[in-house]
Design an enzyme around this catalytic site. Structure first.
Site, PDB file in Angstrom:
ATOM      1  N   CYS A  66       0.832  -1.210   0.000  1.00 49.55           N
ATOM      2  CA  CYS A  66       0.000   0.000   0.000  1.00 49.55           C
ATOM      3  C   CYS A  66       0.864   1.258   0.000  1.00 49.55           C
ATOM      4  O   CYS A  66       0.533   2.262  -0.650  1.00 49.55           O
ATOM      5  CB  CYS A  66      -0.895   0.032   1.235  1.00 49.55           C
ATOM      6  SG  CYS A  66      -1.925  -1.414   1.413  1.00 49.55           S
TER       7      CYS A  66
HETATM    8  C1  BEZ Z   1       0.551  -4.790   1.857  1.00 54.82           C
HETATM    9  O1  BEZ Z   1      -0.008  -3.726   1.622  1.00 54.82           O
HETATM   10  O2  BEZ Z   1       1.754  -4.869   1.786  1.00 54.82           O
HETATM   11  C2  BEZ Z   1      -0.229  -6.023   2.180  1.00 54.82           C
HETATM   12  C3  BEZ Z   1      -1.418  -5.918   2.888  1.00 54.82           C
HETATM   13  C4  BEZ Z   1      -2.124  -7.079   3.185  1.00 54.82           C
HETATM   14  C5  BEZ Z   1      -1.641  -8.308   2.759  1.00 54.82           C
HETATM   15  C6  BEZ Z   1      -0.472  -8.397   2.027  1.00 54.82           C
HETATM   16  C7  BEZ Z   1       0.240  -7.242   1.732  1.00 54.82           C
END
Ligand code: BEZ
Length: 211
Positions: free
Chosen positions: A45
């Protein structure tokens, strides 16, 4: 019932790190890209939100406003944005909805409990200035989105709205477009002065009209 393409999207007012956002007022006469992500302070994100900020000139060129969402608080978003700005070398200048009560997430079907318990997956909604839903894509939490593809779809939608052309497979800016089936070839030759190539009566190509 799940939102479908062509539906008028539901309006909402929700908190963000920039204060309350009402979707219809925020969108006004712009296009809106509304996109959810699972949680603050997560790695994928962080890269996505930085990229959306870096693409600001591209959104502006297309009259698009961006609106992110996660189920964390506005205070959490503020702290995280400082990290995004620092690590991604950009300035996040758009609102991130603080959907702690999951009101918007549930309204838009962004929570897929069998994939990710109680958190939002990576949904993308392209909403036009008439508040109609023009695209929705859902990505898994572990896959960062390709925002170049979102821009490409917006270009295609705007070409269709403004010039009555569609875009063929893997189309990129500057490449030939497809005349929409509702225009007969004779009428197409008048409408598209750059020329129409009739490959088949149902497959007519014309140079991109706004180039
Ligand atoms: C991320 O944003 O890195 C992420 C969030 C939830 C699961 C896997 C990755």
């Amino acid at each position: 019932m799940a939102l479908q393409l062509g539906d008028t999207v539901p309006d909402f007012t929700q908190e963000s790190q920039l204060g309350p956002i009402n979707l219809y007022d925020f969108g006004a006469d712009h296009w809106v890209v509304l996109f959810s992500h699972p949680a603050d302070y997560t790695p994928v994100c962080t890269t996505e939100l930085g990229e959306v900020a870096k693409l600001r000139p591209e959104w502006d060129k297309r009259n698009v406003k961006t609106l992110a969402l996660s189920v964390d608080s506005a205070e959490s978003h503020q702290g995280w944005i400082a990290d995004i700005n620092d690590t991604q070398k950009t300035t996040v200048d758009y609102p991130i909805l603080a959907d702690s009560d999951r009101r918007v997430s549930e309204l838009y079907g962004m929570i897929h409990p069998n994939a990710l318990n109680n958190l939002t997956v990576r949904s993308v909604f392209i909403i036009d200035p008439n508040k109609k839903l023009r695209l929705q894509i859902t990505y898994p939490a572990s896959t960062g989105r390709n925002f170049a593809e979102i821009l490409r779809v917006i270009d295609s939608l705007q070409l269709t709205d403004n010039y009555q052309v569609a875009t063929p497979v893997n189309w990129k800016e500057g490449e030939d477009c497809v005349v929409v089936p509702s225009i007969p070839t004779d009428a197409a030759r008048e409408k598209f002065p750059k020329g129409v190539t009739e490959v088949r009566p149902y497959l007519r190509l014309t140079p991109q009209p706004n180039k």
